[in-house]
Design a protein around this motif. Structure first.
Motif, PDB file in Angstrom:
ATOM      1  N   ASN A  49      -6.979  42.591 -11.033  1.00 22.92           N
ATOM      2  CA  ASN A  49      -5.261  42.069 -11.122  1.00 22.92           C
ATOM      3  C   ASN A  49      -4.408  41.674  -9.784  1.00 22.92           C
ATOM      4  O   ASN A  49      -4.064  40.798  -9.543  1.00 22.92           O
ATOM      5  CB  ASN A  49      -4.520  42.398 -12.485  1.00 22.92           C
ATOM      6  CG  ASN A  49      -4.899  42.268 -13.802  1.00 22.92           C
ATOM      7  OD1 ASN A  49      -6.334  41.137 -13.869  1.00 22.92           O
ATOM      8  ND2 ASN A  49      -4.626  43.231 -14.399  1.00 22.92           N
ATOM      9  N   GLU A  52      -6.025  39.115  -7.463  1.00 24.91           N
ATOM     10  CA  GLU A  52      -6.043  37.507  -7.909  1.00 24.91           C
ATOM     11  C   GLU A  52      -4.637  37.847  -7.731  1.00 24.91           C
ATOM     12  O   GLU A  52      -4.153  36.336  -7.392  1.00 24.91           O
ATOM     13  CB  GLU A  52      -5.787  37.729  -9.022  1.00 24.91           C
ATOM     14  CG  GLU A  52      -7.272  38.411 -10.223  1.00 24.91           C
ATOM     15  CD  GLU A  52      -7.720  37.367 -11.439  1.00 24.91           C
ATOM     16  OE1 GLU A  52      -6.484  37.353 -12.570  1.00 24.91           O
ATOM     17  OE2 GLU A  52      -8.529  37.642 -12.134  1.00 24.91           O
ATOM     18  N   GLN A  53      -3.192  38.293  -8.176  1.00 21.13           N
ATOM     19  CA  GLN A  53      -2.269  38.407  -7.641  1.00 21.13           C
ATOM     20  C   GLN A  53      -1.994  37.567  -6.316  1.00 21.13           C
ATOM     21  O   GLN A  53      -1.017  36.906  -6.237  1.00 21.13           O
ATOM     22  CB  GLN A  53      -1.566  39.536  -7.721  1.00 21.13           C
ATOM     23  CG  GLN A  53      -0.367  39.669  -7.679  1.00 21.13           C
ATOM     24  CD  GLN A  53       1.409  38.693  -8.677  1.00 21.13           C
ATOM     25  OE1 GLN A  53       0.876  38.602  -9.790  1.00 21.13           O
ATOM     26  NE2 GLN A  53       1.731  38.585  -7.931  1.00 21.13           N
ATOM     27  N   THR A  56      -2.936  34.720  -5.753  1.00 17.35           N
ATOM     28  CA  THR A  56      -2.012  33.777  -6.110  1.00 17.35           C
ATOM     29  C   THR A  56      -0.482  33.786  -5.030  1.00 17.35           C
ATOM     30  O   THR A  56      -0.092  32.167  -4.376  1.00 17.35           O
ATOM     31  CB  THR A  56      -1.191  33.517  -7.765  1.00 17.35           C
ATOM     32  OG1 THR A  56      -2.236  33.732  -8.060  1.00 17.35           O
ATOM     33  CG2 THR A  56      -0.438  32.523  -8.229  1.00 17.35           C
ATOM     34  N   ASP A  57      -0.583  34.659  -4.525  1.00 16.18           N
ATOM     35  CA  ASP A  57       0.428  34.744  -4.177  1.00 16.18           C
ATOM     36  C   ASP A  57       0.395  34.153  -1.957  1.00 16.18           C
ATOM     37  O   ASP A  57       0.392  33.364  -1.367  1.00 16.18           O
ATOM     38  CB  ASP A  57       1.112  36.135  -2.986  1.00 16.18           C
ATOM     39  CG  ASP A  57       1.658  36.764  -3.563  1.00 16.18           C
ATOM     40  OD1 ASP A  57       2.251  36.094  -4.706  1.00 16.18           O
ATOM     41  OD2 ASP A  57       1.593  38.184  -3.706  1.00 16.18           O
TER      42      ASP A  57
ATOM     43  N   ALA B 139       1.012  27.072  -8.606  1.00 14.64           N
ATOM     44  CA  ALA B 139       1.018  28.871  -8.121  1.00 14.64           C
ATOM     45  C   ALA B 139       2.524  29.610  -8.316  1.00 14.64           C
ATOM     46  O   ALA B 139       2.581  30.397  -9.608  1.00 14.64           O
ATOM     47  CB  ALA B 139      -0.579  28.819  -6.545  1.00 14.64           C
ATOM     48  N   GLY B 140       3.491  28.479  -7.708  1.00 16.96           N
ATOM     49  CA  GLY B 140       4.379  29.614  -8.253  1.00 16.96           C
ATOM     50  C   GLY B 140       5.133  29.744  -9.308  1.00 16.96           C
ATOM     51  O   GLY B 140       5.507  30.427 -10.118  1.00 16.96           O
ATOM     52  N   GLN B 143       3.132  31.540 -11.547  1.00 14.03           N
ATOM     53  CA  GLN B 143       3.024  33.263 -11.014  1.00 14.03           C
ATOM     54  C   GLN B 143       4.628  33.775 -12.946  1.00 14.03           C
ATOM     55  O   GLN B 143       4.460  34.802 -12.932  1.00 14.03           O
ATOM     56  CB  GLN B 143       3.718  33.046  -9.696  1.00 14.03           C
ATOM     57  CG  GLN B 143       2.784  34.510  -9.144  1.00 14.03           C
ATOM     58  CD  GLN B 143       3.471  34.891  -8.158  1.00 14.03           C
ATOM     59  OE1 GLN B 143       4.060  34.614  -7.190  1.00 14.03           O
ATOM     60  NE2 GLN B 143       2.199  35.265  -7.294  1.00 14.03           N
ATOM     61  N   GLN B 144       5.353  32.724 -12.050  1.00 12.64           N
ATOM     62  CA  GLN B 144       6.440  33.167 -13.492  1.00 12.64           C
ATOM     63  C   GLN B 144       5.867  32.997 -14.592  1.00 12.64           C
ATOM     64  O   GLN B 144       7.175  33.697 -15.509  1.00 12.64           O
ATOM     65  CB  GLN B 144       7.520  31.704 -13.330  1.00 12.64           C
ATOM     66  CG  GLN B 144       7.752  31.668 -11.684  1.00 12.64           C
ATOM     67  CD  GLN B 144       9.555  30.789 -11.646  1.00 12.64           C
ATOM     68  OE1 GLN B 144      10.006  30.441 -12.612  1.00 12.64           O
ATOM     69  NE2 GLN B 144       9.018  29.698 -11.050  1.00 12.64           N
ATOM     70  N   GLU B 146       3.397  34.249 -16.132  1.00 14.89           N
ATOM     71  CA  GLU B 146       2.119  35.042 -16.368  1.00 14.89           C
ATOM     72  C   GLU B 146       3.599  36.567 -15.829  1.00 14.89           C
ATOM     73  O   GLU B 146       3.176  37.320 -17.156  1.00 14.89           O
ATOM     74  CB  GLU B 146       1.667  35.182 -15.120  1.00 14.89           C
ATOM     75  CG  GLU B 146      -0.037  35.061 -14.906  1.00 14.89           C
ATOM     76  CD  GLU B 146      -0.762  35.251 -13.963  1.00 14.89           C
ATOM     77  OE1 GLU B 146      -1.828  35.946 -14.781  1.00 14.89           O
ATOM     78  OE2 GLU B 146      -0.619  35.972 -13.092  1.00 14.89           O
ATOM     79  N   ALA B 147       4.025  36.295 -15.101  1.00  9.92           N
ATOM     80  CA  ALA B 147       5.571  37.118 -15.260  1.00  9.92           C
ATOM     81  C   ALA B 147       6.374  37.729 -16.820  1.00  9.92           C
ATOM     82  O   ALA B 147       6.627  39.033 -17.319  1.00  9.92           O
ATOM     83  CB  ALA B 147       5.988  37.054 -13.906  1.00  9.92           C
TER      84      ALA B 147
END
Lengths: 164, 586
Positions: A49, A52-53, A56-57, B139-140, B143-144, B146-147
């Motif tokens: 995870n 993957e994080q 993505t960053d 992707a941004g 990510q939001q 997913e959070a």
């Protein structure tokens, strides 16, 4: 059967305890192994995870870099900062100290030199934050104390720029 | 007494027998399961647990001459929901578990996805296990989402093509569709280089559907796509497109193109067009401007052909720098037609350089009209006209050059000054490259290589063609320099500090109804610098500018682009004067 014979027929405690201890030991080992495996699996999932994080960053940041370094953003930023490209560059021949070309003010209308961006780019989602640059002009710029005096070229006519 | 003693023994024997029987049966079944039928059972079990998955290969990047990325593959995300599992969600906020209603969550989703909250609600209603909320989010945003940690929201990762420089070289680079299928340009032409080969893996799944860690087996590794390395310099390309965009707006032209060629290598450094297409969203550009006109659109070149004709005349030995021509402003032909200059003038005593300088149709006809037509046709083929260039761009035009045997008397003469034949901008640019490169024409190079894991898998097989003798080419450059040095419109192409050679072109365009030439022109300027040893060829063509009667609208963009090229590549200024050759005679 007398008592002695009956006692002899009774299974010995050690014989009974051995299998029980053995089984307990195996179960305990199995439990430990299972725990270790479960913990390893959790760690694996966590790391995956995390990976993957981070991926993505990286993608988010690389898209930002792409956008900021695109010609369109740089041209827009340069224009907003008041820069105008000059169609009349002057060339200096340091060997002969000759000047080529006629210096003229940088006026875009004269020579079709366009400073503002005219080329579309829908991928440009991040643009240079000029407000922060203006408020804090030293952001991201390392200043170096230049030691020594003026650099004179061998031709002794045109002083060189102190830029390193 | 004896029967009492025998009883426990019998019982023991019975129990032992029973245990043996049980152990025997269990053992038998064990052997049956573990040994006899083991393979079959394993297969059935594995088939229930096994899942096959395609590992997508990544499409390669397209890079410019300096390694700047023009196209690369990233990921976008489809945001989906399982409406049949939609319900309140508990969230830990500062150590306190709070319950969020579906309404609260819909609000959050709508805000992040930039959607109307009713739209989100509608997608979440129903009892299906799939509903798409939004496609291809960044992707941004992913990510939001997913959070938020919503158990009934899940995301699909989708390969996506990003063109970081937008419309810079967009017409050449081309584009792909939403599924990544190449539709145009180099994306399509070099798909075999760029596309990878998908791999395959299997993994085991638990009864709950979760992937069992460490169960993955790679069946077929993916082969990543190769990188396509272009000769285009994206900074110069951007600059040229900027200039052209301004030209098209100012002159209300249909389109404009510019080409920059490195004379000694044949590398195509700029292939600029306006309007241009942004491959990130081609739908924003009208379909006729999504292709590359540099390769695909042929036009009658007009007077830029006169340099080629002059070079041929010099090369066959029909003329030299001092050949004397009397050029009137009109010339009546034996069959009644006339050839006219574009402006009225008294008869002028011109040399070939003078003919180029004032761009006289009569003069060029008198200079080269007598050259055997098949000889001239062969020269035109050697210059690269009438066939596709070695770039072999998608849908590239070969122009129009009929065999000399099909030329009538008029065509034989009009081809001298660029009518009766059609060329693409790339063909004409490389004809000038041949003149600039001492008579040696090189195949254009747009793709330097395809590399996979750093190793080149494809390099261009560039051919060279001796079109002119070196002396002839040199003399032609000297004559073209007079166009810029002493010419009328040509002099507006002068660049302070540099010797520049070139030729103007103001070509009439056939009217749409086919009734002859209309009142629109294709104006152009093809030139090279520094003239004493040409390093770069710059070609500019503006199609149907409003109100143009000469090529004065093409020289300023030429000057702008050539100045930038010379500065960009740090070309030292010229230090010698132009050749001492006459333009007129007494």
């Amino acid at each position: 059967m007398n008592k002695q014979q009956a006692r002899a027929l009774r299974p010995k405690t050690l014989v009974i305890l051995m299998p029980i201890l053995g089984i307990s030991l195996v179960l305990a080992l199995q439990l430990m192994l299972s725990n270790a495996l479960a913990s390893g699996a959790h760690q694996l999932v966590d790391l995956k995870n995390q990976s993957e994080q981070l991926n993505t960053d990286v993608q988010i940041l690389s898209e930002e870099v792409d956008s900021l370094s695109s010609q369109q953003n740089l041209a827009e930023a340069a224009q907003q900062l008041g820069m105008v490209s000059n169609a009349n560059p002057v060339f200096l021949n340091l060997e002969t100290d000759r000047v080529y070309g006629q210096p003229k003010p940088a006026i875009s209308e004269e020579n079709l030199r366009v400073s503002g961006n005219l080329i579309s780019n829908t991928a440009m989602t991040t643009v240079t934050d000029l407000a922060s640059l203006v408020q804090n002009p030293t952001v991201g710029v390392a200043t170096v104390e230049i030691s020594g005096g003026e650099v004179i070229l061998s031709s002794a006519m045109i002083p060189a720029s102190p830029t390193r | 007494m004896g029967s009492h003693e025998a009883e426990p023994k019998n019982r023991l024997r019975f129990i032992a027998l029973l245990l043996s029987a049980i152990v025997g049966i269990v053992g038998f079944r064990l052997v049956e399961f573990q040994v006899v039928n083991a393979d079959d059972i394993n297969e059935i079990s594995y088939a229930k647990r096994e899942v096959q998955r395609t590992i997508e290969s990544e499409r390669g990047s397209i890079l410019d001459a300096n390694g700047e990325v023009l196209a690369r593959t990233i990921y976008r995300y489809d945001i989906n929901a399982a409406p049949n599992r939609v319900g309140p969600v508990f969230r830990n906020v500062e150590g306190v578990s709070i319950e969020l209603s579906v309404g609260d969550i819909a609000q959050e989703l709508a805000q992040i996805l930039d959607m109307d909250v009713n739209e989100v609600f509608q997608a979440l209603s129903g009892d299906s296990n799939y509903a798409n909320l939004k496609k291809r989010v960044s992707a941004g945003v992913f990510q939001q989402i997913e959070a938020l940690n919503i158990p009934w929201i899940y995301e699909d990762e989708i390969s996506y093509r990003l063109y970081p420089s937008g419309a810079v070289a967009g017409n050449v680079v081309g584009f792909v569709d939403v599924d990544g299928y190449p539709l145009a340009g180099l994306e399509r032409q070099y798909n075999t280089c760029l596309a990878g080969v998908d791999g395959q893996e299997t993994f085991e799944r638990s009864a709950q559907g979760m992937k069992i860690p460490s169960s993955a087996q790679l069946i077929k590794p993916p082969v990543e796509g190769g990188d396509l390395n272009l000769t285009i310099d994206s900074d110069l390309q951007y600059f040229s497109q900027q200039v052209l965009a301004d030209v098209v707006t100012d002159q209300n032209a249909e389109y404009a193109v510019a080409v920059v060629v490195e004379a000694e290598t044949g590398k195509l450094l700029v292939a600029a067009e306006a309007p241009s297409v942004d491959p990130n969203d081609p739908s924003l550009t009208p379909s006729q401007h999504r292709q590359s006109k540099i390769f695909q659109n042929a036009y009658e070149p007009g007077s830029t052909m006169k340099s080629i004709t002059t070079a041929i005349s010099l090369d066959v030995g029909d003329s030299n720098a001092y050949t004397q021509i009397v050029a009137e402003d009109t010339m009546r032909l034996p069959w009644g037609d006339t050839i006219d200059d574009s402006f009225n003038h008294d008869p002028r005593n011109l040399t070939p350089a003078g003919v180029l300088m004032i761009s006289s149709n009569v003069g060029i006809t008198k200079l080269a009209g007598d050259i055997d037509r098949s000889t001239r046709y062969d020269y035109l083929l050697d210059f690269g006209f009438g066939e596709q260039s070695a770039v072999n761009f998608e849908g590239e035009s070969s122009g129009l050059l009929r065999p000399a045997s099909q030329w009538d008397g008029m065509t034989n003469l009009t081809t001298l000054f660029g009518q009766g034949l059609a060329v693409t901008p790339i063909q004409m640019a490389y004809a000038y490259q041949a003149i600039a490169n001492d008579g040696l024409r090189l195949d254009p190079v747009l793709v330097e290589s395809c590399t996979r894991n750093g190793e080149p898998t494809m390099v261009p097989n560039q051919q060279s063609y001796r079109v002119l003798q070196a002396d002839t080419a040199r003399l032609t450059v000297d004559m073209m320099e007079k166009v810029v040095e002493l010419g009328g419109v040509g002099s507006t192409a002068q660049i302070p500090g540099y010797r520049v050679a070139g030729k103007t072109g103001t070509a009439q365009i056939q009217s749409d109804d086919g009734s002859g030439y209309g009142d629109k022109f294709a104006i152009s300027f093809f030139g090279m610098a520094p003239a004493e040893d040409p390093k770069y060829v710059v070609a500019v063509m503006v199609y149907k500018p409003e109100g143009a009667i000469n090529s004065s609208g093409a020289t300023p963009p030429f000057k702008s682009i050539m100045s930038q090229v010379l500065r960009h590549y740090r070309v030292p200024p010229s230090t010698t004067p132009s050749a001492n050759i006459p333009t007129e005679w007494e």
